[in-house]
Scaffold this motif. Structure first.
Motif, mmCIF file in Angstrom:
data_model
loop_
_atom_site.group_PDB
_atom_site.id
_atom_site.type_symbol
_atom_site.label_atom_id
_atom_site.label_comp_id
_atom_site.label_asym_id
_atom_site.label_seq_id
_atom_site.Cartn_x
_atom_site.Cartn_y
_atom_site.Cartn_z
ATOM 1 N N LEU A 97 0.809 -1.226 0.000
ATOM 2 C CA LEU A 97 0.000 0.000 0.000
ATOM 3 C C LEU A 97 0.839 1.272 0.000
ATOM 4 N N ALA A 98 2.163 1.143 0.027
ATOM 5 C CA ALA A 98 3.029 2.323 0.137
ATOM 6 C C ALA A 98 2.824 3.269 -1.035
ATOM 7 N N SER A 99 2.638 4.542 -0.695
ATOM 8 C CA SER A 99 2.439 5.555 -1.735
ATOM 9 C C SER A 99 3.712 6.304 -2.070
ATOM 10 N N GLY A 100 4.754 6.082 -1.287
ATOM 11 C CA GLY A 100 6.021 6.747 -1.532
ATOM 12 C C GLY A 100 7.171 5.908 -1.033
ATOM 13 N N ALA A 101 8.380 6.345 -1.332
ATOM 14 C CA ALA A 101 9.564 5.574 -0.960
ATOM 15 C C ALA A 101 9.703 5.457 0.551
ATOM 16 N N ALA A 102 9.378 6.517 1.298
ATOM 17 C CA ALA A 102 9.539 6.481 2.755
ATOM 18 C C ALA A 102 8.659 5.409 3.385
ATOM 19 N N GLY A 103 7.410 5.321 2.944
ATOM 20 C CA GLY A 103 6.514 4.296 3.475
ATOM 21 C C GLY A 103 6.969 2.900 3.130
ATOM 22 N N LEU A 104 7.488 2.723 1.912
ATOM 23 C CA LEU A 104 7.986 1.407 1.508
ATOM 24 C C LEU A 104 9.188 1.006 2.357
ATOM 25 N N LEU A 105 10.110 1.942 2.580
ATOM 26 C CA LEU A 105 11.308 1.620 3.360
ATOM 27 C C LEU A 105 10.954 1.266 4.799
ATOM 28 N N ALA A 106 10.012 2.000 5.397
ATOM 29 C CA ALA A 106 9.605 1.699 6.772
ATOM 30 C C ALA A 106 8.984 0.305 6.861
ATOM 31 N N SER A 107 8.156 -0.040 5.876
ATOM 32 C CA SER A 107 7.521 -1.358 5.876
ATOM 33 C C SER A 107 8.535 -2.458 5.605
ATOM 34 N N ARG A 108 9.515 -2.186 4.756
ATOM 35 C CA ARG A 108 10.561 -3.174 4.504
ATOM 36 C C ARG A 108 11.375 -3.437 5.770
ATOM 37 N N ALA A 109 11.650 -2.383 6.539
ATOM 38 C CA ALA A 109 12.372 -2.573 7.801
ATOM 39 C C ALA A 109 11.555 -3.435 8.763
ATOM 40 N N LEU A 110 10.241 -3.216 8.808
ATOM 41 C CA LEU A 110 9.383 -4.024 9.669
ATOM 42 C C LEU A 110 9.360 -5.480 9.201
ATOM 43 N N GLN A 111 9.391 -5.677 7.878
ATOM 44 C CA GLN A 111 9.513 -7.039 7.356
ATOM 45 C C GLN A 111 10.794 -7.710 7.859
ATOM 46 N N GLY A 112 11.890 -6.955 7.851
ATOM 47 C CA GLY A 112 13.160 -7.501 8.323
ATOM 48 C C GLY A 112 13.095 -7.909 9.783
ATOM 49 N N ILE A 113 12.393 -7.126 10.610
ATOM 50 C CA ILE A 113 12.229 -7.478 12.026
ATOM 51 C C ILE A 113 11.439 -8.780 12.147
ATOM 52 N N GLY A 114 10.353 -8.886 11.382
ATOM 53 C CA GLY A 114 9.563 -10.118 11.407
ATOM 54 C C GLY A 114 10.375 -11.325 10.978
ATOM 55 N N ALA A 115 11.181 -11.153 9.919
ATOM 56 C CA ALA A 115 12.013 -12.260 9.435
ATOM 57 C C ALA A 115 13.063 -12.654 10.463
ATOM 58 N N ALA A 116 13.623 -11.668 11.171
ATOM 59 C CA ALA A 116 14.638 -11.954 12.193
ATOM 60 C C ALA A 116 14.048 -12.724 13.365
ATOM 61 N N ILE A 117 12.743 -12.638 13.565
ATOM 62 C CA ILE A 117 12.083 -13.395 14.631
ATOM 63 C C ILE A 117 11.677 -14.785 14.144
ATOM 64 N N LEU A 118 11.082 -14.861 12.956
ATOM 65 C CA LEU A 118 10.547 -16.143 12.511
ATOM 66 C C LEU A 118 11.627 -17.116 12.026
ATOM 67 N N MET A 119 12.707 -16.598 11.407
ATOM 68 C CA MET A 119 13.720 -17.490 10.832
ATOM 69 C C MET A 119 14.402 -18.380 11.883
ATOM 70 N N PRO A 120 15.021 -17.810 12.933
ATOM 71 C CA PRO A 120 15.703 -18.689 13.895
ATOM 72 C C PRO A 120 14.742 -19.574 14.673
ATOM 73 N N ASN A 121 13.511 -19.108 14.879
ATOM 74 C CA ASN A 121 12.577 -19.919 15.648
ATOM 75 C C ASN A 121 11.985 -21.055 14.829
#
Length: 453
Positions: A97-121
């Motif tokens: 849903l990102a309408s600009g680069a800033a929103g996309l980057l913030a959501s991508r960072a949140l994706q990285g946090i989710g991946a850092a939790i789900l991958m090792p577990n």
């Protein structure tokens, strides 16, 4: 004959849940590269912003991977796995849903946090749910699913970008996430092994230090010049990195990264090898699709298929190389494999996006894949053998984080190539191939000098 199992009630559903969860991270890590030009054009992002679409995801994943595993030990792996999937799914909606680069980057960072939790577990759940030979089969199935997801990601993502648009690659995560949550909720049992306080200080310092380093390198590579701000960012990264080491030393064995690991010369050598080799590889995975799409006018789906030989060769040859390293030891496979990979990068000096793919791109890709196939399985085995039994889980997680850090640093430097067009883009890609070849060969030499015979 029944496979040897632990107390797990639903072994097949346990494997299915962890495979689906980890495939989110594997697919997202590979599919975004072929969508990068389309994202940049749609969001009107400048060349300096493009590397951040990749780096914003890799940064928290690299910094928090060990922390995510420790959180699962402390609070329960099932709980953290589901939490990581939920974060990843919500972030995927934000990306779409990102309408600009800033929103996309913030959501991508949140994706990285989710991946850092789900991958090792996801891997931790397999390790605690199975024993003996059944554990080996379960982990092998999990790894194969990751390889398949990485292989399918670029062609599928390219087709979606062509047919519907780049936002659909993020909506694709939602049904996978829903299935993983449903299975995990009903089929997985809660398991936890650790007590005590989490290393919040180490996690924050690692994230900020890597962030400062990534920002400085990205700014330098896209501007082709250093400024006082860039030097300040590099200085801050060094200071914060020093503080991180001091905090980890103070915490001892309770640290996110116990410094006792570095008392092993082979482990230090393997860490350096991983950083160099995966740094070289990370740059290629970002730059090659961009070169083909922008410089050769490939469609995203064609660029996705252009990457397909890489996971196919690795998936086919890795098992045989694992058996070979079991007989020879890790030293020679980890010496020869990276050097062969370096020769493959050198072959990409012939890369011309307007020439035939079969003669200018495929030979280099095939040799790189063959060299990596010789290194992937021996590297994992060597890392586990380089430390004592109580540190094997941490060592494996740290090595995975180092591999992603190598890709993060390489992506930060990709701005020097992504900012070029026309013939200058091809020349810059060739320069990057030379650097990658040097890094890969250096990683092989590192293995030869540091690993035991």
């Amino acid at each position: 004959m029944q496979p040897e199992r632990g107390a797990v009630r639903y072994p097949r559903w346990t494997i299915a849940a962890t495979m689906l969860a980890s495939s989110l991270a594997f697919v997202d890590g590979s599919v975004t590269n072929v969508a990068l030009p389309a994202m940049g054009a749609d969001l009107k992002a400048d060349p300096a912003t493009l590397p951040w679409i990749i780096s914003a995801y890799l940064l928290p994943l690299s910094a928090l991977l060990l922390f995510g595993g420790a959180a699962g030990d402390r609070f329960g792996r099932r709980r953290m796995l589901i939490g990581g999937i939920v974060i990843f799914a919500l972030a995927s909606i934000g990306c779409a849903l990102a309408s600009g680069a800033a929103g996309l980057l913030a959501s991508r960072a949140l994706q990285g946090i989710g991946a850092a939790i789900l991958m090792p577990n996801s891997l931790g759940i397999l390790g605690s749910s199975f024993t003996g030979e059944a554990r080996g089969r379960a982990v092998g199935t999990w790894a194969s699913a990751g390889a398949i997801a990485s292989a399918v990601g670029p062609p599928l993502g390219g087709w979606l970008v062509d047919a519907v648009g780049w936002r659909t690659i993020f909506y694709l995560n939602l049904p996978i996430a829903a299935a993983a949550i449903l299975i995990a909720w009903f089929a997985l049992e809660e398991r936890r092994d650790g007590e005590g306080r989490l290393d919040w200080g180490g996690a924050i310092l690692a994230t900020v230090a890597l962030g400062a380093l990534t920002w400085a390198l990205t700014a330098w590579s896209s501007r082709h010049a250093a400024s006082p701000g860039i030097w300040g960012g590099l200085g801050a990264a060094i200071v914060l990195g020093g503080l991180f080491v001091a905090v980890e030393r103070h915490r001892g064995d309770r640290a996110m990264m116990p410094l006792a690991l570095f008392g092993s010369r082979p482990f230090v050598g393997l860490t350096l090898l991983t950083l160099l080799l995966y740094g070289a590889l990370g740059g290629l995975i970002v730059l090659l699709p961009y070169l083909l799409i922008v410089g050769g006018h490939y469609s995203p789906v064609q660029a996705g298929f252009a990457l397909l030989p890489f996971p196919i060769v690795i998936g086919t040859a890795s098992r045989a190389m694992g058996r070979l390293s079991g007989r020879l030891g890790a030293r020679w496979p980890l010496t020869v494999g990276p050097i062969v990979t370096g020769l493959g990068f050198a072959l990409l000096l012939r890369a011309d996006p307007t020439a035939s793919y079969w003669t200018s791109i495929l030979p280099g890709m095939a040799v790189i894949a063959l060299g990596m196939a010789g290194a992937v399985a021996p590297l994992t085995t060597a890392v586990l053998s380089s430390v004592d039994d109580r540190h094997t889980g941490t060592a494996s997680g740290f090595n995975s984080a180092v591999a992603r850090t190598g890709g993060l640093i390489a992506t930060a430097l990709c701005g020097a190539v992504l900012s070029r067009t026309g013939g200058a883009l091809v020349d810059a890609f060739h320069a990057a191939a030379i650097v990658a070849a040097i890094l890969a060969v250096a990683s092989g030499i590192t293995a030869f000098l540091t690993l035991d015979r």
